[in-house]
Design an enzyme around this catalytic site. Structure first.
Site, mmCIF file in Angstrom:
data_model
loop_
_atom_site.group_PDB
_atom_site.id
_atom_site.type_symbol
_atom_site.label_atom_id
_atom_site.label_comp_id
_atom_site.label_asym_id
_atom_site.label_seq_id
_atom_site.Cartn_x
_atom_site.Cartn_y
_atom_site.Cartn_z
ATOM 1 N N GLY A 158 2.369 8.055 2.205
ATOM 2 C CA GLY A 158 3.621 8.238 1.470
ATOM 3 C C GLY A 158 4.263 6.919 1.083
ATOM 4 C CB CYS A 159 4.925 3.838 3.043
ATOM 5 S SG CYS A 159 5.933 4.629 4.316
ATOM 6 C CB THR A 160 0.475 3.538 -0.039
ATOM 7 O OG1 THR A 160 0.203 2.917 1.220
ATOM 8 C CG2 THR A 160 -0.390 2.890 -1.112
ATOM 9 C CB ALA A 163 4.994 0.527 -2.236
#
Length: 269
Positions: A158-160, A163
């Protein structure tokens, strides 16, 4: 006459003797034939028994081999299933461990805020180092509009995605004069690798003790995998040039989030 009679008797004796000999020979021959037949029959029976025994042994060997193969297959299948279960369990444990790290990073738990900052409130004082070698603070950012978003951990799915979405829309944020800042509890080294891996065009700030996340209200209780833990609540804040909060997104749904932030700034795709 007496001589003739004697000759006849002698001849008769010879014939009788010859008949006895012939009969004896026939009997002997018959016995031999009978014995030969018996021997032949015995040999055949013995041979048949040997063949039958050989067949039984061969059949037994085949059955034994088949059983061994079946047993080996079952054992192999059982081992594969066991191995698969172990791998699945390992993956599950690995995912849980990653989640735990993403949620608390092993840092001491600070006092939890009541919730995220609200529109109109002043951004809290902060000062954090970034992977670009600079230090960013509320004071250094006064006079500039910026987006500061909090995420759990580098290199997680999710964070990738989040970003990379901000990266892809980077030029449009720049056109609006808005700086994007990413913040997580990861180290500067981790940030540097994460940024280089995905060619991110904005700095990542290291909030290793989660104090800034707490100040913004981006730290809270999360219920994941049946466990309640304290971790980063994915949150984004648009801060105006006067240092006050303009827009709040908390909690964040990753899909389409970067574009939603862009729309909040007065421009969307």
């Amino acid at each position: 006459k007496k001589k003739t009679s004697a000759k006849k008797k002698t001849s008769a004796k010879k014939k009788t003797s010859a008949k006895k000999k012939t009969s004896a020979k026939k009997k002997t021959s018959a016995k031999k034939k009978t014995s030969a037949k018996k021997k032949s029959t015995a040999k055949k029976k013995t041979s048949a028994k040997k063949k039958t025994s050989a067949k039984k042994k061969t059949s037994a060997k085949k059955k034994s081999t088949a059983k061994k193969k079946t047993s080996a297959k079952k054992k192999s299948t059982a081992k594969k299933k066991t191995s698969a279960k172990k791998k699945a369990a390992t993956k599950s444990v690995g995912a849980a461990q990653q989640l735990d790290l993403a949620m608390d990073m092993g840092a001491p738990e600070p006092e939890l805020p009541a919730g995220p900052l609200q529109v109109g409130e002043a951004a809290p004082e902060f000062s954090l180092e970034a992977d670009d070698g600079q230090t960013y603070s509320r004071e250094s950012l006064l006079g500039q509009r910026y987006v500061i978003y909090f995420y759990p951990r580098d290199n997680t799915p999710g964070c990738t995605t989040e970003a990379c979405d901000f990266r892809d829309l980077g030029p449009r944020f720049s056109d609006r004069g808005v700086k994007v800042l990413g913040v997580s509890p990861d180290s500067l080294t981790s940030h540097g690798r994460f940024r280089a891996k995905y060619d991110l065009d904005f700095p990542l700030l290291a909030d290793t003790d989660r104090q800034v996340a707490t100040a913004f209200g981006a730290l809270g209780e999360k219920n994941m995998y049946g466990k309640k833990r304290i971790g980063i609540i994915r949150s984004t804040f648009v801060v105006g040039s006067d240092g006050n909060i303009e827009t709040v997104f908390s909690p964040v749904r990753v899909k389409g989030h970067a574009n939603a932030v862009l729309e909040a700034l007065g421009e969307g795709s």
